[in-house]
Design an enzyme around this catalytic site. Structure first.
Site, PDB file in Angstrom:
ATOM      1  N   HIS A 577       0.825  -1.204   0.000  1.00  0.00           N
ATOM      2  CA  HIS A 577       0.000   0.000   0.000  1.00  0.00           C
ATOM      3  C   HIS A 577       0.866   1.263   0.000  1.00  0.00           C
ATOM      4  O   HIS A 577       0.874   2.014  -0.975  1.00  0.00           O
ATOM      5  CB  HIS A 577      -0.940  -0.010   1.205  1.00  0.00           C
ATOM      6  CG  HIS A 577      -1.821   1.193   1.301  1.00  0.00           C
ATOM      7  ND1 HIS A 577      -2.308   1.653   2.498  1.00  0.00           N
ATOM      8  CD2 HIS A 577      -2.286   2.047   0.360  1.00  0.00           C
ATOM      9  CE1 HIS A 577      -3.053   2.728   2.288  1.00  0.00           C
ATOM     10  NE2 HIS A 577      -3.053   2.991   0.999  1.00  0.00           N
ATOM     11  N   HIS A 582       1.631   4.936  -2.834  1.00  0.00           N
ATOM     12  CA  HIS A 582       1.874   6.302  -2.347  1.00  0.00           C
ATOM     13  C   HIS A 582       3.294   6.780  -2.650  1.00  0.00           C
ATOM     14  O   HIS A 582       3.504   7.779  -3.351  1.00  0.00           O
ATOM     15  CB  HIS A 582       1.640   6.363  -0.840  1.00  0.00           C
ATOM     16  CG  HIS A 582       0.208   6.326  -0.433  1.00  0.00           C
ATOM     17  ND1 HIS A 582      -0.505   7.437  -0.081  1.00  0.00           N
ATOM     18  CD2 HIS A 582      -0.652   5.282  -0.306  1.00  0.00           C
ATOM     19  CE1 HIS A 582      -1.734   7.105   0.240  1.00  0.00           C
ATOM     20  NE2 HIS A 582      -1.861   5.785   0.115  1.00  0.00           N
ATOM     21  N   HIS A 769      -4.283   1.182  -6.092  1.00  0.00           N
ATOM     22  CA  HIS A 769      -4.443   1.803  -4.775  1.00  0.00           C
ATOM     23  C   HIS A 769      -5.822   1.514  -4.196  1.00  0.00           C
ATOM     24  O   HIS A 769      -5.959   1.209  -3.006  1.00  0.00           O
ATOM     25  CB  HIS A 769      -4.216   3.314  -4.855  1.00  0.00           C
ATOM     26  CG  HIS A 769      -4.460   4.005  -3.549  1.00  0.00           C
ATOM     27  ND1 HIS A 769      -5.638   4.666  -3.269  1.00  0.00           N
ATOM     28  CD2 HIS A 769      -3.704   4.095  -2.425  1.00  0.00           C
ATOM     29  CE1 HIS A 769      -5.575   5.152  -2.042  1.00  0.00           C
ATOM     30  NE2 HIS A 769      -4.413   4.823  -1.506  1.00  0.00           N
ATOM     31  N   ASN A 773      -6.643  -0.142  -0.555  1.00  0.00           N
ATOM     32  CA  ASN A 773      -6.955   0.854   0.460  1.00  0.00           C
ATOM     33  C   ASN A 773      -8.365   0.755   1.021  1.00  0.00           C
ATOM     34  O   ASN A 773      -8.558   0.748   2.235  1.00  0.00           O
ATOM     35  CB  ASN A 773      -6.760   2.266  -0.100  1.00  0.00           C
ATOM     36  CG  ASN A 773      -7.023   3.331   0.944  1.00  0.00           C
ATOM     37  OD1 ASN A 773      -6.210   3.544   1.850  1.00  0.00           O
ATOM     38  ND2 ASN A 773      -8.157   4.002   0.836  1.00  0.00           N
ATOM     39  N   ILE A 918      -6.271   9.298  -0.592  1.00  0.00           N
ATOM     40  CA  ILE A 918      -6.508   9.097   0.829  1.00  0.00           C
ATOM     41  C   ILE A 918      -5.523   8.061   1.338  1.00  0.00           C
ATOM     42  O   ILE A 918      -5.020   7.249   0.541  1.00  0.00           O
ATOM     43  CB  ILE A 918      -7.957   8.647   1.118  1.00  0.00           C
ATOM     44  CG1 ILE A 918      -8.253   8.634   2.620  1.00  0.00           C
ATOM     45  CG2 ILE A 918      -8.200   7.290   0.498  1.00  0.00           C
ATOM     46  CD1 ILE A 918      -8.287   9.969   3.250  1.00  0.00           C
TER      47      ILE A 918
END
Length: 918
Positions: A577, A582, A769, A773, A918
């Site tokens: 993740h 990110h 993602h 997530n 997010i």
């Protein structure tokens, strides 16, 4: 292209041929009469050829002219330039909430606007004035009625301005904006009306700072895309200046109002000034390779000059002004943080009331988090709430819901699903971390760690451990039939196990889990290997646990599965993740803003997939991945969490294998198959993440390939695009500097190369993602299903704890899970991280869908992509209703919707936003 033409008419590049300082008179050969109509529509392939020829003419200094046959040219009549007016409609977005200072300044701006301190605009032509050798410009214009409209409470306010231009002005390619007010404002869009070419659109979506704080004019380009070599002469200097401004000078502390994009290492996660226990090594550099993050320029700490001083909550971290959350997103995030603060406070209150309340006493205690709410249970709800200054956004929770947790989706169809082996296995292919499972290709599994450092690494798994669960097959037969699979966290954890287990209240193994694929297409776990570092030649450092045969082995099996889930939760959060979506994407975003103009077609393509990522990453550095932050507090590795992430970047991460088909092939979960639209065939047909993901991958790939080929019909255009090449080179050489010499980086020399690179980036930012997530709370909100932290090892028969375990196995199991405070803190955070905001843009959507580019063919292709995403969503719904697909449909089985493209706001366990938001 009927849909796009309806919005745009003929593209600006075609229309601009008729806005010149002379009039071309055409004769219609068939009708024998004069005509001033547009020439015949240019076909797409011919259009690109014309653009290439235009670029060559522009580079030699000659002005572009219309491609008109000489036999049709009758007469050129020079005209005297005359002045005329054109009108701008400017959309400004209001803030929903203003503090007292902002309200006062807003009123002051309304007053001074009447006195001449206005918002001043100026049009810039695509053409050069032959006399001044500078771009042609309009006379300055001011936004009208600012003072009258300053008190409007609508979300958007439209202002107008009138420009005076010469008839030989040409086509407007840019607008400069000078904000002479005291306060910034958000400029959403501008449309210029009155030119013969039709409306000219400017998608701005940017904060315009006051000249008091940022002297100079802001530049906004029209929505017409241009490759660098095709840039009209009047825009060349502005294009280059805007990029220089965005790069900054690599000096000084950045102000929150700045728009400067630069790189730095992760040297702000620790705070050595608080004490040695809060010091953390810098990530990024030769010692600990890591991707780069956005530079803030803050001063170093007093204790360590190589560590950057921190900005703690609630003070904001710097990201370029336009990267910050918009207000609706900020409201949703703040509401989540308030709920999280309340949820974190409640266990502390309970712990103070009863010292015995640190652990869950039973499963009913966990259930009460979703039903009663802790303050209600304590009988102090009203008294407590009345003392809290709750914002309007959460007043609706005053009835007690804010003090409860939402029921996680894993409990909605079968409260005891988490106990079942088949559900434990199903989550490996349809849960929150479906990217760790691999097809087992050799038995026993083999470690890749250095035995000279970590000692003997032979697996303790033997054939006798699994033979009874292979439906009569031998191990070799099961391997050849693609029946054996593994989730292997051995190498990720073993180097850190001793350090983790030395921490107070943390206990971990390095785990391997073997699964068997049944004839129904479902998996079942058949063996779990639990490894500790060897302490000597006769050390019992490895243990194999197999499915239970009685009550005692059932509880041992449940503890072993919990340790596997804890391993998996750590690898999911820190590697798959955080690192792979990110952190690894941020360097490409930084380089895109620094090296590619907003008018570059590839920047326009990537723009929606970069939204909010830098802000959420900055917030993560501030409160999630920092020393003693949420991740260290709630996950087993503790202070070594980011060390595990950095080790994975050094030893595992490869950009060329981050695309879905390549990753599936790497893990043995698919084989190449050119007959498939996505180029691979799954070896496990009912693999929900991969099956749905491949449809989305193919749609993204098709859209990107069509878009790229439109602008790059020839490989030379890719090679000669200096902005594009600079973006990719900087993403690698600076953004991923520690791995820049790796031989696996894809080359960027052809349209096919570019399509592949862009498809991977868009996949990572959107679908990958989303899959990793938005299931965090639906699956992890019930901590026994997926404990992020374990506090006890599994006792052996000769251990003193074994008698405690036998006396009350449920109590022992709960004491091995996170404490009440750890669990509720984790639940509050993943609840926020799993929440969609109201302003989310999902895959197949984008801001101003018909005007984000002035290229009608690109818009038409985007609408086709959007329609394909809609078709995929319906296909996913049908799959989730197909009783033959046992991993997504059945009694107690929750459907797999994490890759269903759209969603409403809130925790929905579905929805694919365009970006890592997010």
């Amino acid at each position: 292209m009927a849909v796009a033409k309806q919005f745009l008419g003929t593209s600006l590049s075609e229309k601009s041929q008729f806005i010149n300082s002379f009039k071309v008179v055409l004769v219609d050969q068939k009708l024998g009469q004069f005509s001033s109509s547009h020439p015949t529509q240019v076909k797409p392939a011919e259009r690109r050829s014309l653009q290439i020829r235009k670029a060559r003419r522009t580079s030699t200094g000659s002005s572009p002219v219309a491609a008109i046959s000489e036999k049709n040219l009758v007469k050129v009549v020079p005209e005297k330039a005359v002045q005329f007016k054109v009108r701008a409609v400017v959309t400004v977005r209001n803030k929903h909430k203003e503090d007292l200072k902002e309200s006062i300044v807003k009123q002051l701006d309304a007053l001074t606007d009447k006195l001449g301190r206005n918002v001043v605009l100026e049009l810039v032509s695509t053409e050069i004035d032959p006399n001044t050798k500078a771009p042609k410009k309009s006379k300055q214009a001011v936004l009208k009625d600012w003072s009258k409209k300053s008190n409007l409470k609508t979300e958007r306010v439209n202002y107008t301005a009138e420009f005076v231009v010469d008839s030989n002005f040409g086509v407007p390619g840019a607008i400069t904006v000078a904000n002479k007010h005291q306060q910034e404002f958000f400029l959403e869009s501008m449309t210029i009306e009155g030119f013969a070419c039709g409306p000219v659109h400017f998608s701005c979506n940017s904060w315009v700072q006051s000249n008091k704080h940022h002297p100079g004019k802001r530049v906004f380009f029209s929505n017409q895309p241009y490759l660098p070599g095709e840039t009209p002469a009047g825009l060349k200097a502005l294009r280059e200046k805007e990029l220089r401004d965005l790069r900054g000078d690599d000096k000084g502390v950045r102000k929150l109002s700045d728009r400067v994009y630069d790189f730095d290492v992760y040297n702000d996660l620790g705070n050595p000034d608080r004490g040695i226990e809060f010091a953390r090594p810098s990530l990024g550099g030769d010692k600990i390779p890591y991707p780069r993050r956005c530079r803030t320029g803050r001063v170093p700490t007093d204790t360590d000059l190589n560590a950057e001083s921190r900005v703690e909550k609630p003070l904001p971290m710097y990201v370029p002004r336009d990267e910050q959350f918009e207000e609706s997103k900020q409201d949703a995030f703040s509401t989540g943080r308030l709920k999280g603060a309340l949820h974190n406070l409640l266990p502390l209150l309970m712990a103070n009331i009863s010292a015995k309340n640190h652990d869950f006493k039973g499963f009913l205690d966990i259930d009460s988090l979703y039903t009663e709410g802790l303050l209600l249970k304590l009988g102090v709800q009203d008294e407590f709430l009345n003392k809290l200054p709750l914002p309007k956004a959460v007043n609706k929770f005053r009835d007690g819901d804010i003090l409860k947790y939402g029921i996680p989706k894993i409990l909605t169809k079968d409260k005891f699903a988490w106990l079942r082996d088949d559900e434990f296995a199903r989550q490996a292919i349809a849960g929150v971390n479906p990217v760790g499972i691999e097809r087992l290709q050799a038995f026993p599994p083999v470690s890749k760690l250095d035995p000279e450092i970590y000692g003997p690494l032979d697996s303790a798994l033997k054939e006798e451990h699994i033979l009874g669960n292979l439906n009569g097959m031998t191990v070799q037969e099961a391997l050849e039939a693609n029946k054996l699979y593994i989730v292997d966290h051995h190498d990720a954890y073993l180097p850190f196990i001793d350090r983790i287990n030395a921490l107070d209240g943390r206990k971990a193994y390095a785990t391997r889990t073997i699964f068997f694929l049944s004839d129904l297409g479902t998996l079942k776990p058949i063996a779990i290997e639990l490894s500790l570092p060897a302490t000597g030649p006769s050390s019992r450092s490895k243990r194999v646990v197999t499915p239970p045969v009685d009550a005692t082995t059932n509880w041992i099996w449940q503890l072993a599965k919990a340790h596997v889930c804890s391993n998996d939760a750590g690898v999911h959060q820190l590697v798959n993740h955080w690192l792979r979506t990110h952190a690894s994407v941020e360097p490409f975003i930084l380089a895109a803003h620094r090296q590619m103009s907003a008018m570059h077609p590839i920047f326009k393509l990537l723009d929606p997939h970069m939204r909010y990522t830098m802000e959420i990453n900055a917030l993560a550095r501030q409160a999630l991945i920092n020393a003693d932050g949420v991740i260290e507090s709630c996950f087993t590795p503790g202070r070594y969490c980011m060390d595990i992430s950095a080790a994975a970047y050094k030893n595992f991460w490869r950009f060329d294998l981050e695309g879905l088909p390549a990753d599936l092939i790497r893990r043995g979960m698919a084989v190449p198959d050119p007959t498939q639209p996505h180029g691979v065939k799954l070896v496990m047909e009912d693999y929900p993440y991969a099956a749905d993901g491949l449809m989305i991958w193919a749609a993204i790939e098709s859209w990107v390939r069509k878009y790229v080929n439109h602008y790059y019909p020839d490989p030379s255009l890719v090679c000669n695009d200096r902005e594009l090449q600079a973006w990719y080179a900087e993403s690698i050489n600076v953004g991923h500097a520690d791995l820049r010499n790796a031989d696996w980086w894809p080359t960027l020399a052809t349209p096919e190369d570019l399509s592949s690179i862009l498809t991977t980036l868009i996949w990572l930012a959107s679908a990958q993602h989303a899959a990793l997530n938005f299931g965090q709370y639906p699956y992890g909100g019930y901590v026994p299903n997926r404990p992020p932290l374990m506090r006890r090892l599994i006792p052996n028969e000769n251990d003193p704890e074994y008698a405690v375990f036998l006396a009350d196995p449920q109590k022992y199991f709960l004491s091995a899970l996170p404490s009440l405070l750890q669990a509720t803190k984790y639940m509050a955070v993943v609840d926020t991280l799993s929440t969609h905001s109201a302003d989310e843009e999902y895959l197949g959507e984008r801001n101003h869908p018909s005007t984000w580019t002035g290229d009608a063919e690109a818009i038409e292709a985007f609408y086709e992509f959007s329609a394909e995403i809609g078709r995929i969503e319906k296909e996913i719904e049908e799959r989730n209703a197909d009783a033959r697909l046992r991993n997504r449909c059945g009694a107690g089985v929750i459907p797999y919707e994490l890759l269903a493209p759209t969603s409403g706001p809130g925790v929905t366990c579905r929805g694919v936003p365009n970006s890592v938001s997010i």
